[in-house]
Motif scaffolding. Structure first.
Motif, short mmCIF file in Angstrom:
data_model
loop_
_atom_site.label_atom_id
_atom_site.label_comp_id
_atom_site.label_asym_id
_atom_site.label_seq_id
_atom_site.Cartn_x
_atom_site.Cartn_y
_atom_site.Cartn_z
N GLN A 139 -6.72 -15.77 24.40
CA GLN A 139 -5.45 -16.33 23.94
C GLN A 139 -5.46 -16.63 22.44
N ASN A 140 -6.59 -16.45 21.79
CA ASN A 140 -6.65 -16.66 20.34
C ASN A 140 -5.83 -15.58 19.64
N ARG A 141 -5.15 -15.97 18.58
CA ARG A 141 -4.24 -15.08 17.87
C ARG A 141 -4.88 -14.57 16.59
N LYS A 142 -4.49 -13.35 16.20
CA LYS A 142 -5.07 -12.71 15.03
C LYS A 142 -3.98 -12.21 14.09
N SER A 143 -4.08 -12.60 12.82
CA SER A 143 -3.25 -11.99 11.79
C SER A 143 -3.93 -10.70 11.33
N MET A 144 -3.13 -9.67 11.06
CA MET A 144 -3.66 -8.38 10.64
C MET A 144 -2.84 -7.84 9.47
N TYR B 187 -2.29 -16.78 9.72
CA TYR B 187 -1.92 -17.20 8.37
C TYR B 187 -0.43 -16.97 8.12
N GLU B 188 0.07 -17.71 7.14
CA GLU B 188 1.44 -17.51 6.68
C GLU B 188 1.40 -17.10 5.21
N SER B 189 2.51 -16.55 4.74
CA SER B 189 2.56 -16.04 3.37
C SER B 189 3.91 -16.29 2.75
N ALA C 223 -1.33 -1.73 0.16
CA ALA C 223 -1.22 -0.89 -1.03
C ALA C 223 0.18 -0.98 -1.64
N ALA C 224 1.19 -0.99 -0.79
CA ALA C 224 2.57 -1.08 -1.28
C ALA C 224 2.82 -2.40 -2.00
N PHE C 225 2.23 -3.49 -1.49
CA PHE C 225 2.43 -4.78 -2.15
C PHE C 225 1.68 -4.83 -3.48
N ILE C 226 0.51 -4.22 -3.54
CA ILE C 226 -0.21 -4.17 -4.81
C ILE C 226 0.64 -3.44 -5.86
N GLU C 227 1.21 -2.31 -5.46
CA GLU C 227 2.07 -1.59 -6.39
C GLU C 227 3.28 -2.45 -6.77
N TYR C 228 3.87 -3.12 -5.82
CA TYR C 228 5.03 -3.98 -6.07
C TYR C 228 4.70 -5.06 -7.09
N SER C 229 3.47 -5.59 -7.02
CA SER C 229 3.08 -6.69 -7.90
C SER C 229 2.83 -6.26 -9.34
N LEU C 230 2.83 -4.97 -9.60
CA LEU C 230 2.66 -4.49 -10.98
C LEU C 230 3.76 -5.02 -11.90
N SER C 231 4.90 -5.36 -11.33
CA SER C 231 6.04 -5.80 -12.14
C SER C 231 6.10 -7.31 -12.32
N PHE C 232 5.15 -8.07 -11.79
CA PHE C 232 5.20 -9.53 -11.89
C PHE C 232 5.06 -9.97 -13.35
N LYS C 233 5.70 -11.06 -13.68
CA LYS C 233 5.73 -11.58 -15.04
C LYS C 233 4.51 -12.47 -15.31
N PRO C 234 4.27 -12.82 -16.60
CA PRO C 234 3.13 -13.68 -16.94
C PRO C 234 3.10 -14.96 -16.11
N GLY C 235 1.89 -15.35 -15.74
CA GLY C 235 1.68 -16.52 -14.90
C GLY C 235 0.63 -16.20 -13.84
N ILE C 236 0.42 -17.12 -12.92
CA ILE C 236 -0.52 -16.92 -11.82
C ILE C 236 0.27 -16.82 -10.53
N HIS C 237 0.07 -15.72 -9.81
CA HIS C 237 0.79 -15.45 -8.58
C HIS C 237 -0.24 -15.28 -7.46
N ILE C 238 -0.22 -16.16 -6.47
CA ILE C 238 -1.20 -16.12 -5.38
C ILE C 238 -0.47 -15.93 -4.06
N TYR C 239 -0.88 -14.90 -3.30
CA TYR C 239 -0.22 -14.61 -2.03
C TYR C 239 -1.24 -14.22 -0.97
N ASN C 240 -1.12 -14.81 0.21
CA ASN C 240 -1.78 -14.25 1.39
C ASN C 240 -1.05 -12.95 1.74
N TYR C 241 -1.79 -11.99 2.32
CA TYR C 241 -1.08 -10.81 2.83
C TYR C 241 -1.32 -10.70 4.33
N ILE C 242 -0.21 -10.75 5.08
CA ILE C 242 -0.24 -10.65 6.55
C ILE C 242 0.94 -9.83 7.01
#
Length: 329
Positions: free
Chosen positions: A191-196, A289-291, A203-222
């Motif tokens: 019954q234990n749950r798994k985020s995957m 996890y949540e994101s 890969a798509a999110f990494i490409e998407y993050s190429l456009s992020f502006k100056p600063g620190i952006h921290i995200y879980n990926y789920i």
């Protein structure tokens, strides 16, 4: 502008490189081994050595660091520090020297350890192994680099949960292989749950993050939803055309004993075995996890149910024996 994918010869890096080719982005793979899929795009360098990195990485690049020591059975243990921590320090030195303004670093939800259900990016940092510890320490090194010029430097830290997909030979594949073989048995109640996380979406999110502006952006990926182990096994059996029923279960305490036994064998023989105490614990633990990624406007290209079906069909119902594979946790 060139994008340097450090550690790009591996599983995520190869999928990311394919995406960059598709979208006609200028990139270079910087790795200690030649990429099997993109050899002409590869420059040889190890994150543990500064001089080769300086030669391999171009001025004003965008830097993506996928390089990591990550398996549960790494030996000697100082490899975690050498690759994950010293590697981060070396890359920051290169970034400063080469006038790099953007670094994207793939960390891990392992920084949270055995986290509470629904842990988000503000969750307590409590790693239980050297991998999680060194990923967290690497994050601090990158944050210090960004703080040196906060108005102009962009730092993106992505903490994926377990990443799976076609051609990966990590823990998810090992589970799928056991189910496909018909020899699978559940440890505990299931019954234990798994985020995957599906590799194409990461890969798509990494490409998407190429456009992020100056600063620190921290995200879980789920990728949602979070399946229980029972639900995941039943879904895989259904894709394989089998009964969804789980016929055999092993009590949790007995599973722990088996894991300890295999740890002893591994210690004496110095061999890497598929079963270990930490892997039994991870298998039976909740890891949900949540994101905050949705707040960025990113939409994953593949839903999780389709991703599982794609992977199972590719690995066990189709013939892809000539395709390269990637080994990870």
């Amino acid at each position: 502008m060139e994008i340097a994918i450090v550690g790009g010869s591996g599983f995520i890096g190869s999928r990311l490189s394919s995406l960059f080719v598709q979208d006609r982005l200028n990139f270079k793979i910087v790795d200690k081994v030649i990429s099997g899929s993109f050899p002409k795009h590869t420059a040889l360098a190890d994150v543990r050595s500064v001089v080769p990195l300086i030669s391999a990485i171009s001025e004003n690049s965008i830097l993506i660091n996928l390089a990591a020591e990550h398996r549960d059975d790494v030996w000697p243990l100082n490899l975690y520090d050498d690759v994950n921590i010293q590697g981060a320090s070396n890359l920051c030195l290169v970034a400063t020297k080469k006038n790099i303004k953007t670094i994207i670093f793939t960390s891990s939800v392992a920084v949270y350890g055995f986290a509470k259900l629904g842990t988000n990016e503000s969750g307590e940092i409590n790693p239980f192994n050297d991998y999680g510890r060194t990923k967290w320490e690497a994050e601090q090194i990158y944050k210090a680099w960004q703080a040196e010029d906060p108005k102009n430097r962009t730092l993106v830290i992505i903490r994926p949960t377990v990443v799976f997909g076609e051609r990966n030979r990590g823990n998810v594949f090992n589970l799928l292989k056991q189910i496909a073989s018909g020899k699978f048995f559940m440890i505990g109640h299931g019954q234990n749950r798994k985020s995957m996380a599906y590799v194409e979406n990461v890969a798509a999110f990494i490409e998407y993050s190429l456009s992020f502006k100056p600063g620190i952006h921290i995200y879980n990926y789920i990728d949602k939803p979070d399946f229980t182990m029972n639900e995941l096994v039943a879904r895989v059996n259904k894709i394989l055309g089998r009964s969804e029923k789980i016929n055999f279960r092993l009590p949790y305490f007995f599973g722990l004993a088996v894991g300890k036994f295999f740890d002893c064998i591994a210690f004496v023989t110095r061999k890497k075995l598929a079963i270990s105490l930490i892997r039994v614990k991870k298998f039976c633990a909740n890891s949900v996890y949540e994101s905050a990624i949705a707040e960025t406007g990113f939409v994953a290209p593949v839903n999780l149910i389709d991703a599982i079906e794609r992977t199972v069909k590719y690995e066990f119902l189709e013939d892809h024996k000539k395709e390269p594979v990637y080994y990870s946790e």
